[in-house]
Design an enzyme around this catalytic site. Structure first.
Site, PDB file in Angstrom:
ATOM      1  N   SER A  85       1.711 -34.923 -60.629  1.00  0.00           N
ATOM      2  CA  SER A  85       0.804 -34.422 -60.872  1.00  0.00           C
ATOM      3  C   SER A  85       0.403 -32.807 -60.760  1.00  0.00           C
ATOM      4  O   SER A  85       1.185 -32.785 -61.609  1.00  0.00           O
ATOM      5  CB  SER A  85      -0.565 -35.409 -60.030  1.00  0.00           C
ATOM      6  OG  SER A  85      -2.017 -35.412 -61.110  1.00  0.00           O
ATOM      7  N   ASP A 297      -4.386 -32.302 -66.749  1.00  0.00           N
ATOM      8  CA  ASP A 297      -3.210 -32.070 -65.795  1.00  0.00           C
ATOM      9  C   ASP A 297      -1.996 -32.271 -65.748  1.00  0.00           C
ATOM     10  O   ASP A 297      -1.847 -32.812 -67.141  1.00  0.00           O
ATOM     11  CB  ASP A 297      -4.133 -32.796 -64.466  1.00  0.00           C
ATOM     12  CG  ASP A 297      -3.654 -34.012 -64.293  1.00  0.00           C
ATOM     13  OD1 ASP A 297      -3.268 -35.013 -65.373  1.00  0.00           O
ATOM     14  OD2 ASP A 297      -3.334 -34.908 -63.378  1.00  0.00           O
ATOM     15  N   ALA A 392     -15.247 -36.328 -59.820  1.00  0.00           N
ATOM     16  CA  ALA A 392     -15.847 -34.530 -60.629  1.00  0.00           C
ATOM     17  C   ALA A 392     -13.979 -34.360 -60.575  1.00  0.00           C
ATOM     18  O   ALA A 392     -14.637 -33.861 -62.119  1.00  0.00           O
ATOM     19  CB  ALA A 392     -16.162 -34.216 -59.551  1.00  0.00           C
ATOM     20  N   ASN A 393     -13.024 -34.485 -60.354  1.00  0.00           N
ATOM     21  CA  ASN A 393     -11.961 -33.807 -61.073  1.00  0.00           C
ATOM     22  C   ASN A 393     -11.696 -34.224 -62.711  1.00  0.00           C
ATOM     23  O   ASN A 393     -10.550 -33.085 -62.901  1.00  0.00           O
ATOM     24  CB  ASN A 393     -11.315 -33.828 -60.139  1.00  0.00           C
ATOM     25  CG  ASN A 393     -10.125 -35.465 -59.447  1.00  0.00           C
ATOM     26  OD1 ASN A 393     -10.937 -35.558 -60.395  1.00  0.00           O
ATOM     27  ND2 ASN A 393     -10.151 -35.621 -58.913  1.00  0.00           N
ATOM     28  N   GLY A 522      -7.678 -35.762 -46.042  1.00  0.00           N
ATOM     29  CA  GLY A 522      -6.744 -37.075 -45.514  1.00  0.00           C
ATOM     30  C   GLY A 522      -5.092 -36.673 -45.456  1.00  0.00           C
ATOM     31  O   GLY A 522      -4.454 -37.145 -44.610  1.00  0.00           O
TER      32      GLY A 522
END
Length: 565
Positions: A85, A297, A392-393, A522
């Protein structure tokens, strides 16, 4: 002597056993060609596995094995996407795709972690453990589809996945270079026997382009200026695929692609993640005042929009603004069509407070909050007739329940309904077809946004002005062990360590229109801090003060946080 039936059963068991043994021997033989580096431990998360490409060969082989087992277990086609990604070009990763194009279930995420981390001599044991726990019928055929992004390492790693599938007697089809959402789309098409669409890239382009052209017919007075959009392709797969799709759009959208991979490096100083984090335009895009621009992205499952105003100031329209635009549009046409369907927006704690207030108080749309991570948002969105979710990304989509889709399509074709109701339903029907419901999809989301702006006659500035974001700040605090922080209420409140939430509450009370929360990372021993307030100065000070409370109460290491201004 055994009766004929028992004898047949015994022979079948012996045959199955010998086939299984032969398969395991093949796995043992092939796995030696994909050895695991000593001591490497990886965790399968929302984004699958991601790390340096050079450390992933054994993981890819083993994910081929797991995909074959998942396919046998579900009697369906399973997808495996090789991508990292928005990570740097040197990294790579892999994620599995379940039968309806959704992310793999939590139990199988755990199996992925177990299988990837098994030492070489324990691989067969780990494999047999999964087969027993899931009662996998090893006679069942397996079919796996593969896709990959443009990273130099992706082709070789994709071959390792194929080796894994073949080791367990599975068959595979390699789609080669595709965006992540395209592979999700293909998997869903294959498992719905073509009901969702045709499982080729051309089938994908055709479905989306036809829906877009149908939608924009309802906005007949668009000028060439209004049809023009600048796209930053992050030097990735999205740029390639957008160029392939252009002819299908029949000039209804005129796209200029920048950072198309011919010169620049993947995700370097460009792409949706860079623009969101840096709050500035990507390199390589020439912007003039008021012009619509967007960034994908690296694997084209996220999108953000932006523009510069006449004073040269940069304005970002992120996932919150996208969710607001799309849900307001859907709500308006549901009312026009007279369809009584519940629409809800699902956000995370990172959603700007202004967007939540605008949706709930002005638009009267139900707003829900979940833990961070696409799988949590997707799962919650499935509870409603229409569930809109965006992080939000810029990662997000819209889900329509089967019943909602049926009602929309029935009304769109109902000759007895009034023209106004039928036309509104037709607009909703085209919107359903334009949205990739399997996963967030930059290309699909871009087309939805462009269609909505066209139908509403909105400029990007007018869209931006729907509400004004509250100033906010994010920062990280290093701690000895992130597990000391435990949260509740969709990560908006800290339940441990003792005293931390009380300290945050006291700090929040000092500032107008403010809120703050903390959550453990995480992946690393840091605690993430988010703050919002009426001014940027207050948001910065609140973030610093909360960061200091985390440092002192949750075992901070290194230097104490410093004031931001």
């Amino acid at each position: 002597p055994l009766c004929p039936k028992r004898q047949t059963d015994r022979m079948r068991k012996l045959y199955n056993f010998s086939v299984e043994m032969a398969q395991f021997e093949e796995v043992a033989k092939k796995s030696v060609l994909h050895p695991k580096p000593d001591g490497l431990i990886l965790q399968y998360g929302t984004a699958g596995f991601r790390t340096r490409a050079r450390d992933l060969d054994h993981v890819m082989f083993r994910m081929g094995l797991l995909a074959a087992l998942r396919s046998k277990r579900t009697k369906s086609t399973i997808g495996v996407m090789v991508t990292a990604s928005h990570n740097p070009e040197e990294d790579n990763g892999v994620k599995l795709i379940d039968p309806l194009g959704e992310m793999v279930t939590p139990a199988w995420e755990d199996y992925a972690t177990q299988l990837a981390n098994a030492e070489q001599n324990g691989l067969l044991t780990a494999l047999k453990d999964i087969i027993e726990k899931e009662a996998v019928n090893m006679d069942q055929e397996a079919f796996v589809v593969l896709g990959r992004d443009t990273r130099p390492s992706s082709e070789k790693l994709s071959q390792a996945v194929s080796d894994g599938v073949a080791s367990l007697g599975g068959k595979s089809h390699d789609y080669g270079l595709v965006t992540t959402p395209q592979l999700h789309f293909m998997v869903c098409c294959r498992n719905t026997q073509g009901q969702y669409g045709t499982s080729t890239t051309e089938g994908y382009y055709r479905k989306l382009a036809q829906a877009f052209i149908q939608l924009t017919k309802h906005a007949p007075n668009r000028t060439d200026d209004q049809k023009h959009l600048k796209v930053d392709g992050a030097n990735g797969i999205g740029a390639l695929k957008l160029k392939e799709m252009e002819s299908f759009l029949q000039k209804e959208l005129q796209i200029s692609v920048f950072n198309d991979g011919r010169e620049g490096k993947l995700n370097l100083l460009c792409g949706a993640d860079y623009v969101k984090v840096q709050q500035s335009p990507p390199q390589g895009v020439q912007m003039t005042a008021g012009e619509r621009c967007c960034s994908f992205d690296g694997d084209a499952d996220r999108i953000v929009y932006y523009y510069v105003d006449s004073a040269g100031h940069f304005h970002l329209l992120d996932g919150d603004k996208i969710a607001t635009l799309i849900s307001a549009f859907l709500k308006e046409f549901l009312i026009e069509a007279g369809l009584d369907l519940q629409i809800a927006v699902v956000q995370t704690a990172y959603a700007n407070g202004s967007s939540s207030r605008y949706l709930g108080e002005t638009m009267k749309v139900d707003v829900y909050c979940t833990k961070t991570g696409v799988k949590h948002l997707h799962h919650k969105a499935q509870e409603f007739d229409i569930g809109v979710y965006f992080e939000a990304n810029g990662h997000g989509t819209v889900l329509f329940s089967k019943a909602a889709e049926r009602k929309i399509r029935q009304l769109a074709n109902d000759q007895n309904a009034s023209d106004k109701r039928r036309k509104s339903a037709q607009i909703l029907e085209s919107t359903v077809d334009l949205i990739n419901q399997t996963v967030g999809d930059a290309i699909s989301d871009m087309l939805v946004i462009e269609a909505v702006l066209a139908l509403k006659g909105l400029s990007i500035q007018q869209w931006d002005a729907i509400y004004t974001d509250l100033p906010n700040r994010q920062l990280k605090v290093k701690v000895a062990d992130r597990r000391v922080i435990d949260t509740a209420d969709a990560e908006r409140r800290a339940v441990s360590p003792a005293g931390l939430q009380e300290a945050i509450d006291a700090l929040v009370r000092k500032y107008n229109m403010s809120r703050a929360f903390v959550r453990p990372s995480g992946t690393e021993d840091v605690v993430r801090v988010y703050s919002e307030a009426d001014t940027q100065g207050n948001a910065d000070t609140l973030a610093y003060e909360v960061g200091l409370a985390v440092y002192r109460l949750a075992g901070g290491i290194g230097e104490e946080p410093k004031p931001l201004n």
